[in-house]
Design a protein around this motif. Structure first.
Motif, PDB file in Angstrom:
ATOM      1  N   LEU A   1       0.832  -1.208   0.000  1.00 21.04           N
ATOM      2  CA  LEU A   1       0.000   0.000   0.000  1.00 21.04           C
ATOM      3  C   LEU A   1       0.863   1.253   0.000  1.00 21.04           C
ATOM      4  O   LEU A   1       1.997   1.228   0.460  1.00 21.04           O
ATOM      5  CB  LEU A   1      -0.937   0.039   1.206  1.00 21.04           C
ATOM      6  N   GLN A   2       0.279   2.309  -0.556  1.00 21.71           N
ATOM      7  CA  GLN A   2       0.934   3.615  -0.467  1.00 21.71           C
ATOM      8  C   GLN A   2      -0.013   4.566   0.261  1.00 21.71           C
ATOM      9  O   GLN A   2       0.096   4.755   1.445  1.00 21.71           O
ATOM     10  CB  GLN A   2       1.346   4.092  -1.863  1.00 21.71           C
ATOM     11  N   CYS A   3      -1.046   5.098  -0.420  1.00 27.09           N
ATOM     12  CA  CYS A   3      -1.971   5.964   0.324  1.00 27.09           C
ATOM     13  C   CYS A   3      -2.880   5.143   1.234  1.00 27.09           C
ATOM     14  O   CYS A   3      -3.406   5.639   2.226  1.00 27.09           O
ATOM     15  CB  CYS A   3      -2.805   6.817  -0.629  1.00 27.09           C
ATOM     16  N   GLY A   4      -3.119   3.893   0.880  1.00 25.81           N
ATOM     17  CA  GLY A   4      -3.910   3.014   1.740  1.00 25.81           C
ATOM     18  C   GLY A   4      -5.408   3.051   1.498  1.00 25.81           C
ATOM     19  O   GLY A   4      -6.156   2.330   2.157  1.00 25.81           O
ATOM     20  N   TYR A   5      -5.839   3.864   0.551  1.00 29.65           N
ATOM     21  CA  TYR A   5      -7.294   4.002   0.384  1.00 29.65           C
ATOM     22  C   TYR A   5      -7.952   2.711  -0.089  1.00 29.65           C
ATOM     23  O   TYR A   5      -9.042   2.343   0.360  1.00 29.65           O
ATOM     24  CB  TYR A   5      -7.631   5.148  -0.599  1.00 29.65           C
ATOM     25  N   CYS A   6      -7.279   1.993  -0.982  1.00 32.59           N
ATOM     26  CA  CYS A   6      -7.867   0.767  -1.535  1.00 32.59           C
ATOM     27  C   CYS A   6      -7.674  -0.426  -0.615  1.00 32.59           C
ATOM     28  O   CYS A   6      -8.271  -1.482  -0.830  1.00 32.59           O
ATOM     29  CB  CYS A   6      -7.225   0.454  -2.899  1.00 32.59           C
TER      30      CYS A   6
ATOM     31  N   CYS B   1      -6.439   0.115  -7.620  1.00 32.03           N
ATOM     32  CA  CYS B   1      -5.452   0.833  -6.811  1.00 32.03           C
ATOM     33  C   CYS B   1      -4.836   1.889  -7.704  1.00 32.03           C
ATOM     34  O   CYS B   1      -4.391   1.584  -8.805  1.00 32.03           O
ATOM     35  CB  CYS B   1      -4.365  -0.113  -6.311  1.00 32.03           C
ATOM     36  N   ARG B   2      -4.807   3.113  -7.231  1.00 30.69           N
ATOM     37  CA  ARG B   2      -4.261   4.198  -8.039  1.00 30.69           C
ATOM     38  C   ARG B   2      -2.809   4.493  -7.692  1.00 30.69           C
ATOM     39  O   ARG B   2      -2.205   5.391  -8.275  1.00 30.69           O
ATOM     40  CB  ARG B   2      -5.128   5.457  -7.862  1.00 30.69           C
ATOM     41  N   CYS B   3      -2.243   3.792  -6.719  1.00 28.68           N
ATOM     42  CA  CYS B   3      -0.883   4.113  -6.292  1.00 28.68           C
ATOM     43  C   CYS B   3       0.145   3.057  -6.672  1.00 28.68           C
ATOM     44  O   CYS B   3       1.164   3.365  -7.258  1.00 28.68           O
ATOM     45  CB  CYS B   3      -0.812   4.278  -4.767  1.00 28.68           C
ATOM     46  N   THR B   4      -0.116   1.822  -6.309  1.00 29.52           N
ATOM     47  CA  THR B   4       0.997   0.850  -6.247  1.00 29.52           C
ATOM     48  C   THR B   4       1.399   0.249  -7.574  1.00 29.52           C
ATOM     49  O   THR B   4       2.487  -0.298  -7.687  1.00 29.52           O
ATOM     50  CB  THR B   4       0.616  -0.332  -5.340  1.00 29.52           C
TER      51      THR B   4
HETATM   52  S1  FES Z   1      -2.574   2.411  -2.122  1.00 27.76           S
HETATM   53 FE1  FES Z   1      -3.463   4.246  -2.856  1.00 27.76          FE
HETATM   54  S2  FES Z   1      -5.139   3.505  -3.998  1.00 27.76           S
HETATM   55 FE2  FES Z   1      -4.117   1.701  -3.501  1.00 27.76          FE
END
Ligand code: FES
Ligand SMILES: Cc1cc2nc3c(=O)[nH]c(=O)nc-3n(C[C@H](O)[C@H](O)[C@H](O)COP(=O)(O)OP(=O)(O)OC[C@H]3O[C@@H](n4cnc5c(N)ncnc54)[C@H](O)[C@@H]3O)c2cc1C
Ligand code: FES
Lengths: 166, 285
Positions: A100-105, A137-140
């Motif tokens: 995870l990065q932002c953790g939203y998903c 997921c928009r980050c990883t």
């Molecule tokens: S960790 Fe940011 S959307 Fe998946």
């Protein structure tokens, strides 16, 4: 519209509340039951951030009415830790593999991966990707999410996971 | 986004459900909710009451009876994927179910909802036409069967009468031979830009039976009869016959101009899907 009395077993605990028939399960869980782990991303059945386990099925709780779930068993991210409070295998996997990065998903990813591993304890990477196709997921870039799930799968099988995070 | 207000009922039997439905012109059946709830959030549907079929356990059964595969309307796409009877008697349904949406949607989306919805973007109607399935419709005045090939009258318009519920899909055992469903989509969870189903059999090197049907290439799913005829009686893999089938299929396509592309582009893609589906079906036959 008259409110309906809704009873759920959430993460092993009986819970109840009143809701209009049009109340979405995600709103009932977050607002009536005050469990804010499951997130709302798109609210249009696409992103999977709201995924919870409903009677053994992964569902997008923004596209289920709370009344439809009446009498069911629900598991959310809050139910994913071990009974002694330590991190569950998937939580540990996401932490170790930088899943995870932002953790939203992440709450949706972990709850979905939980059901995937129940159904297929030894998935290939391809099967993991197919199995989490309903979670965006928009980050990883997903690489480390796949590794995190494989880490958990190995741990649950009693094996060691030898790969490193990307 | 939250749907507008409605009354909610969870009947325990089909009779009770159809009585509730007959009482209110604006009531709608709720199955998996994965087409209806999104439409209600957008106010494209505003039913006064929802009759949830989720409490009627018998509607989830999958059985094989009298030479036919019998799918209860509330069997989910996930249930189809898990069923040995489906693998044995209508294997094309598994290929199609895997191309519908994503795991979460497949756990809840039902076969009954997919075929009753009337959206030309749904994948199951064309396949049911190719399999020559019949839909069992039950209402206050009894039960009747309508063939998939006669069920769709327009976009979101079907042969279902007010008060009727689709309780089951009955499918004759799939022709032994080759089959394929080819679907072009922009991403996982998207409806088809164009898709085609082909089921055929080959005897002594010659195509002796063939069905070709199309998804999202007209106001309803389409049965491309002339395209199938172009292959029947011809040597399997005959290039001229395949070209003729593709041209005949393209001739009946009238896709809408939407976010998936222009009618020209979608017709071209439709032709490619037909060609690929024929080739893959022949390779398996
Ligand atoms: S960790 Fe940011 S959307 Fe998946
Ligand atoms: C993100 C996403 C992607 C999707 N992608 C695809 C796709 O690629 N291909 C595809 O085919 N579908 C797709 N779908 C739709 C999904 O397959 C739906 O589940 C399906 O179209 C409808 O089934 P349901 O059980 O959810 O029906 P509901 O949404 O509950 O009902 C749909 C309609 O049919 C009526 N109805 C339902 N059951 C009956 C019955 N037994 N008798 C009479 N009327 C009935 C309802 O009143 C309603 O009008 C997608 C959905 C989502 C959310
Ligand atoms: S919030 Fe439910 S799928 Fe995005």
């Amino acid at each position: 519209m008259a409110k309906v009395h809704i009873k759920l077993k959430v993460n092993g605990q009986e819970m109840e509340g009143l809701a209009e028939p049009r109340t979405l399960l995600i709103h009932f869980i977050r607002e009536n039951l005050a469990l804010t782990g499951a997130h709302i991303g798109c609210e249009t059945s696409h992103c999977g951030a709201c995924t919870v386990d409903l009677d053994g099925k992964s569902v997008k709780s923004c596209t289920v009415l709370a009344v439809q779930a009446n009498g069911s068993e629900v598991t959310t991210i809050e139910g994913m830790a071990n009974p002694d409070g330590t991190l569950g295998a998937l939580q540990e996997g996401f932490r170790q593999m930088h899943g995870l990065q932002c953790g939203y998903c992440t709450p949706g990813m972990i709850v979905r991966a939980h059901r995937l591993l129940q159904e297929n304890p030894s998935p290939t990477d391809e099967e993991v990707r197919f199995g989490i196709a309903g979670n965006l997921c928009r980050c990883t870039g997903y690489q480390n999410i796949v590794k995190a799930i494989q880490y958990a799968a190995a741990k649950l099988r009693g094996e060691e996971f030898r790969e490193a995070a990307e | 986004m939250i749907p507008g207000s409605f009354d909610y009922f969870r009947p325990q039997s089909v009779a009770e459900a159809s009585a509730l439905l007959a009482k209110d012109d604006n009531a709608r059946v709720l199955a998996g909710g994965h087409s209806l709830l999104p439409m209600m959030k957008l106010r494209m549907a505003q039913p006064s009451a929802l009759i949830d079929l989720g409490g009627i356990g018998e509607l989830r059964q999958i059985q094989f009876q009298g030479g036919q595969l019998h799918l209860g309307a509330m069997a989910s796409q996930h249930d189809l994927l898990a069923s040995d009877l489906v693998s044995e008697h209508a294997p094309i349904l598994k290929e199609v179910a895997l191309l519908i949406a994503d795991p979460q949607v497949r756990y809840l989306g039902t076969i009954g909802g997919n075929v009753a919805n009337g959206d030309p973007g749904n994948d199951m109607p064309a396949v049911m036409m190719a399999l020559d399935a019949a839909f069992v419709l039950e209402g206050q005045h009894g039960r009747r069967n309508v063939k998939a090939r006669a069920f769709y009258t327009g976009t979101y318009e079907t042969a279902l009468l007010p008060g009727e519920i689709l309780t089951a899909v009955e499918i004759p055992t799939q022709v032994k031979g080759g089959f394929a469903y080819e679907k072009l989509k922009r991403k996982v969870g998207d409806y088809a830009t164009a898709a085609a189903a082909v089921i055929l059999s080959v005897k002594a090197g010659v195509v002796d039976a063939c069905e070709i049907t199309l998804t999202n290439l007209g106001p309803t799913a389409l049965r491309a009869e002339a395209a199938a005829s172009a292959l029947i009686g011809k040597p399997a893999g005959h290039p001229g016959a395949i070209d003729a089938a593709v041209a005949a299929a393209r001739a009946i396509m009238t896709p809408a101009h939407d976010t998936r592309g222009t009618p020209e582009y979608r017709t071209s893609a439709g032709g490619s899907m037909v060609r690929r589906a024929i080739q893959r079906a022949l390779a398996k036959a």
